[in-house]
Design a protein around this motif. Sequence first.
Motif, PDB file in Angstrom:
ATOM      1  N   THR A   1      16.804  76.761 114.431  1.00 32.89           N
ATOM      2  CA  THR A   1      15.675  76.092 113.783  1.00 32.89           C
ATOM      3  C   THR A   1      14.500  75.913 114.724  1.00 32.89           C
ATOM      4  OG1 THR A   1      16.544  73.890 114.353  1.00 32.89           O
ATOM      5  CG2 THR A   1      17.200  74.829 112.226  1.00 32.89           C
ATOM      6  N   GLY A   2      14.753  75.882 116.040  1.00 31.29           N
ATOM      7  CA  GLY A   2      13.675  75.686 116.999  1.00 31.29           C
ATOM      8  C   GLY A   2      13.234  74.241 117.131  1.00 31.29           C
ATOM      9  N   VAL A   3      13.974  73.307 116.580  1.00 29.81           N
ATOM     10  CA  VAL A   3      13.604  71.892 116.666  1.00 29.81           C
ATOM     11  C   VAL A   3      13.747  71.415 118.111  1.00 29.81           C
ATOM     12  CG1 VAL A   3      14.259  69.554 115.961  1.00 29.81           C
ATOM     13  CG2 VAL A   3      14.206  71.397 114.282  1.00 29.81           C
ATOM     14  N   ARG A   4      12.775  70.621 118.574  1.00 30.01           N
ATOM     15  CA  ARG A   4      12.796  70.085 119.934  1.00 30.01           C
ATOM     16  C   ARG A   4      12.851  68.562 119.888  1.00 30.01           C
ATOM     17  NH1 ARG A   4      13.952  73.617 123.630  1.00 30.01           N
ATOM     18  NH2 ARG A   4      12.698  72.532 125.202  1.00 30.01           N
ATOM     19  N   ILE A   5      13.565  67.964 120.834  1.00 28.09           N
ATOM     20  CA  ILE A   5      13.639  66.507 120.942  1.00 28.09           C
ATOM     21  C   ILE A   5      12.705  66.060 122.052  1.00 28.09           C
ATOM     22  CG2 ILE A   5      15.579  66.572 122.571  1.00 28.09           C
ATOM     23  CD1 ILE A   5      16.619  63.999 121.219  1.00 28.09           C
ATOM     24  N   SER A   6      12.028  64.930 121.854  1.00 27.13           N
ATOM     25  CA  SER A   6      11.079  64.466 122.867  1.00 27.13           C
ATOM     26  C   SER A   6      11.329  63.018 123.308  1.00 27.13           C
ATOM     27  CB  SER A   6       9.644  64.579 122.333  1.00 27.13           C
ATOM     28  OG  SER A   6       9.478  63.787 121.163  1.00 27.13           O
ATOM     29  N   ARG A   7      11.790  62.151 122.396  1.00 26.41           N
ATOM     30  CA  ARG A   7      11.979  60.743 122.726  1.00 26.41           C
ATOM     31  C   ARG A   7      13.256  60.218 122.062  1.00 26.41           C
ATOM     32  NH1 ARG A   7       6.475  61.527 122.601  1.00 26.41           N
ATOM     33  NH2 ARG A   7       5.178  60.245 123.991  1.00 26.41           N
TER      34      ARG A   7
ATOM     35  N   SER B   1      13.464  66.994 134.257  1.00 32.80           N
ATOM     36  CA  SER B   1      13.765  66.041 133.184  1.00 32.80           C
ATOM     37  C   SER B   1      12.587  65.897 132.226  1.00 32.80           C
ATOM     38  CB  SER B   1      14.132  64.664 133.776  1.00 32.80           C
ATOM     39  OG  SER B   1      14.662  63.834 132.763  1.00 32.80           O
ATOM     40  N   THR B   2      12.062  67.035 131.813  1.00 38.05           N
ATOM     41  CA  THR B   2      10.941  67.060 130.870  1.00 38.05           C
ATOM     42  C   THR B   2      11.279  67.983 129.712  1.00 38.05           C
ATOM     43  OG1 THR B   2       9.878  68.862 132.076  1.00 38.05           O
ATOM     44  CG2 THR B   2       9.199  66.620 132.654  1.00 38.05           C
ATOM     45  N   THR B   3      10.507  67.855 128.640  1.00 33.43           N
ATOM     46  CA  THR B   3      10.717  68.688 127.459  1.00 33.43           C
ATOM     47  C   THR B   3       9.399  69.326 127.033  1.00 33.43           C
ATOM     48  OG1 THR B   3      12.520  67.308 126.649  1.00 33.43           O
ATOM     49  CG2 THR B   3      11.436  68.716 125.040  1.00 33.43           C
ATOM     50  N   VAL B   4       9.438  70.613 126.732  1.00 31.72           N
ATOM     51  CA  VAL B   4       8.294  71.298 126.138  1.00 31.72           C
ATOM     52  C   VAL B   4       8.461  71.222 124.626  1.00 31.72           C
ATOM     53  CG1 VAL B   4       6.988  73.449 125.990  1.00 31.72           C
ATOM     54  CG2 VAL B   4       8.172  72.859 128.110  1.00 31.72           C
TER      55      VAL B   4
ATOM     56  N   VAL C   1      11.537  52.907 124.588  1.00 30.24           N
ATOM     57  CA  VAL C   1      11.822  54.307 124.315  1.00 30.24           C
ATOM     58  C   VAL C   1      11.975  55.060 125.630  1.00 30.24           C
ATOM     59  CG1 VAL C   1       9.386  55.021 124.219  1.00 30.24           C
ATOM     60  CG2 VAL C   1      11.099  56.298 122.927  1.00 30.24           C
ATOM     61  N   GLN C   2      12.821  56.082 125.645  1.00 32.70           N
ATOM     62  CA  GLN C   2      13.027  56.922 126.821  1.00 32.70           C
ATOM     63  C   GLN C   2      12.707  58.371 126.445  1.00 32.70           C
ATOM     64  OE1 GLN C   2      17.113  56.439 128.101  1.00 32.70           O
ATOM     65  NE2 GLN C   2      17.104  54.257 127.570  1.00 32.70           N
ATOM     66  N   HIS C   3      12.361  59.162 127.466  1.00 32.41           N
ATOM     67  CA  HIS C   3      12.159  60.588 127.167  1.00 32.41           C
ATOM     68  C   HIS C   3      13.521  61.258 127.013  1.00 32.41           C
ATOM     69  CE1 HIS C   3      12.657  60.632 131.593  1.00 32.41           C
ATOM     70  NE2 HIS C   3      13.188  61.834 131.399  1.00 32.41           N
ATOM     71  N   ALA C   4      13.550  62.296 126.213  1.00 28.69           N
ATOM     72  CA  ALA C   4      14.808  62.991 125.921  1.00 28.69           C
ATOM     73  C   ALA C   4      14.640  64.483 126.166  1.00 28.69           C
ATOM     74  CB  ALA C   4      15.229  62.736 124.472  1.00 28.69           C
ATOM     75  N   THR C   5      15.737  65.121 126.576  1.00 29.04           N
ATOM     76  CA  THR C   5      15.739  66.562 126.825  1.00 29.04           C
ATOM     77  C   THR C   5      16.920  67.200 126.093  1.00 29.04           C
ATOM     78  OG1 THR C   5      17.173  66.507 128.779  1.00 29.04           O
ATOM     79  CG2 THR C   5      14.811  66.081 129.129  1.00 29.04           C
ATOM     80  N   GLU C   6      17.117  68.486 126.310  1.00 28.17           N
ATOM     81  CA  GLU C   6      18.251  69.175 125.686  1.00 28.17           C
ATOM     82  C   GLU C   6      19.586  68.677 126.230  1.00 28.17           C
ATOM     83  OE1 GLU C   6      17.945  73.390 125.856  1.00 28.17           O
ATOM     84  OE2 GLU C   6      16.457  73.472 124.246  1.00 28.17           O
ATOM     85  N   GLU C   7      19.558  67.971 127.392  1.00 21.90           N
ATOM     86  CA  GLU C   7      20.789  67.441 127.979  1.00 21.90           C
ATOM     87  C   GLU C   7      21.156  66.069 127.417  1.00 21.90           C
ATOM     88  OE1 GLU C   7      22.548  69.381 130.232  1.00 21.90           O
ATOM     89  OE2 GLU C   7      21.037  70.827 129.576  1.00 21.90           O
ATOM     90  N   THR C   8      20.258  65.496 126.616  1.00 23.66           N
ATOM     91  CA  THR C   8      20.480  64.149 126.088  1.00 23.66           C
ATOM     92  C   THR C   8      21.565  64.150 125.012  1.00 23.66           C
ATOM     93  OG1 THR C   8      18.169  63.547 126.531  1.00 23.66           O
ATOM     94  CG2 THR C   8      19.368  62.200 124.929  1.00 23.66           C
ATOM     95  N   THR C   9      22.462  63.170 125.080  1.00 25.03           N
ATOM     96  CA  THR C   9      23.452  62.955 124.014  1.00 25.03           C
ATOM     97  C   THR C   9      23.023  61.769 123.173  1.00 25.03           C
ATOM     98  OG1 THR C   9      24.785  61.548 125.467  1.00 25.03           O
ATOM     99  CG2 THR C   9      25.324  63.907 125.400  1.00 25.03           C
ATOM    100  N   MET C  10      23.447  61.754 121.915  1.00 26.48           N
ATOM    101  CA  MET C  10      23.023  60.714 120.971  1.00 26.48           C
ATOM    102  C   MET C  10      24.243  59.961 120.445  1.00 26.48           C
ATOM    103  SD  MET C  10      20.238  63.018 118.852  1.00 26.48           S
ATOM    104  CE  MET C  10      21.483  64.280 118.582  1.00 26.48           C
TER     105      MET C  10
ATOM    106  N   ILE D   1       3.987  68.815 127.145  1.00 26.76           N
ATOM    107  CA  ILE D   1       5.080  68.370 128.006  1.00 26.76           C
ATOM    108  C   ILE D   1       5.309  66.873 127.807  1.00 26.76           C
ATOM    109  CG2 ILE D   1       5.986  68.302 130.357  1.00 26.76           C
ATOM    110  CD1 ILE D   1       5.415  71.098 129.422  1.00 26.76           C
ATOM    111  N   VAL D   2       6.578  66.490 127.607  1.00 26.38           N
ATOM    112  CA  VAL D   2       6.959  65.082 127.460  1.00 26.38           C
ATOM    113  C   VAL D   2       8.007  64.749 128.519  1.00 26.38           C
ATOM    114  CG1 VAL D   2       7.952  63.330 125.936  1.00 26.38           C
ATOM    115  CG2 VAL D   2       6.479  65.111 124.977  1.00 26.38           C
ATOM    116  N   GLY D   3       7.845  63.611 129.190  1.00 27.22           N
ATOM    117  CA  GLY D   3       8.796  63.163 130.202  1.00 27.22           C
ATOM    118  C   GLY D   3       8.282  61.922 130.893  1.00 27.22           C
ATOM    119  N   ASP D   4       8.885  61.556 132.026  1.00 30.92           N
ATOM    120  CA  ASP D   4       8.323  60.429 132.773  1.00 30.92           C
ATOM    121  C   ASP D   4       7.125  60.931 133.570  1.00 30.92           C
ATOM    122  OD1 ASP D   4       9.264  61.660 135.149  1.00 30.92           O
ATOM    123  OD2 ASP D   4      11.182  60.626 134.980  1.00 30.92           O
ATOM    124  N   LYS D   5       6.360  60.005 134.114  1.00 32.14           N
ATOM    125  CA  LYS D   5       5.094  60.356 134.756  1.00 32.14           C
ATOM    126  C   LYS D   5       5.294  61.336 135.908  1.00 32.14           C
ATOM    127  CE  LYS D   5       0.935  58.292 136.749  1.00 32.14           C
ATOM    128  NZ  LYS D   5       0.247  57.020 137.118  1.00 32.14           N
TER     129      LYS D   5
END
Length: 524
Positions: free
Chosen positions: A202-208, A290-293, A217-226, A319-323
Amino acid sequence: MRGIGLGSAGVLFAGIVFGHFGMTVDHEIAHFAKEFGLVLFVFTIGLQLGPGIIRLWKAQGFLLNGLAVAIVAMGGALVVGFDYLIGLAPGSGPGLFCGATTNTPALGAAQQAAASLAPDSEISVDTLASAYAVAYPGGILGIITSMLLLRRLFKVDVDAEAEKAEQASGTKNDPLERRSLLVTNDRIGSIAFGSLPGVDETGVRISRIQRHEQTEVQHATEETTMQVGDIVQVVGTPQELARFEPLVGRQSDVDLMETPGDVVYRRVVVTEPSVLNHSLRELSLDKIYSTTVTRVMRSGVEMTPRGSMRFQYGDITHIVGDKDGVERVSKVMGNSLKSLDETQFASLFFGVAVGVAVGMIPIALPGLPFPVKLGLAGGPLIAAILFSLVGHLGGLIWYIPYSANLALRELGILLFLASAGLGAGETFFSIVFTLDGMKWVLAGIVIAMLPLLTVGIVARKAFNLNYLTLCGVFAGSMTDPPALAFANSLSDSQTSATAYAAVYPLTMILRIVAAQILVYLLLS
């Protein structure tokens, strides 16, 4: 007139008129301007449209090149038919074939072949050139007229055709949107987001992500579990999100963009050569920084970035992530806005030089005494397509801002047409108003138009081929830059130019070969 103009092709006919009244340019300067303009025109087209040409080859390459082959074959058959029916002057048949189809390299090959058959006679060679000059303007006018007749015959809405072409090529995507989802599926708790089934498709991306019973809220990547109760923000097209949502849970009204937390977002431009042509998966921005495109903007088209996507120069990424992570990724990507406005002239002219060299390479074909060459039109076009796919070579980057590309392209075609028109104008009218000249003009127009109209009607009726694609095939099968300039003026879409470049290489070789075959058939 009535909404129809010749576009840049009008320069050719103006040149013929001015040339007739004695306005000339030094021969060597005019020759250089003509060839330099042609090289500049085809190279900038290939550089911009390379990736699109590859997509078109995969989708319709066999059909489009098959249509082009049919146009070439019908043109050659008509020349033989005219020679038999009305008795064309010796040498004029191959000249008409080259002129009506506006192919200068084919004329050179035909002249070589004629000289080899009759080394002591210059009559056939001169007749070839005269027939070519007389048929050339009529060939251009015939191609443009064929495009207009098909447009009228099939009542074509050009804007609608451009819309269909963009949808079919994937250059027009659905807009991306953010969506907050409440996690209710307890079976995904131990699976990283990037490993969930359907994510890559689907190409869906997670960001937060906002953890259950937490306020920030925290930034999220492909390594994040829910976990159940978490709220995640994902990005994708409406269709992609609709497919993905049931996998996680249900939509939430919480806007994580407004929720406080240590998450920043930045637009970053890809200008660093070291990351070009590397896929998102290879760069591992999520694991290292630890960022997400979440989005990629390329040539005005917004896309969801999949793991296999390879970055190109000038891509605008979200790009989404911490500063700290976002800052480090910005440096890795380059993010030099100034570079986007600069024209890489060193790369441009290195590529042109390589293209000219490629065009000079002799290609031996069975049965022909002379090797064929792609010339100054085919070589630079193929080189530009390849360079656009490579992207960079060391410090050489094949990127030209769109406005600069368009300016160089227009400058090139104007130089080519002005030089060609002034050169043809000196003798055009004196030859046209003779009996042989009138025969050549009429025969040239038929040789140009009949194959195009026949193939065009079949392509629309049998294959429902897009009108702008068909115009590109017309211009490419006739190897005619002025006709392409006219086709481009019909719409802002690049569809015609892409189709032109897709059929041009094969057509160029076929026309060079066909011209020599006609010489052997009609003069031997």
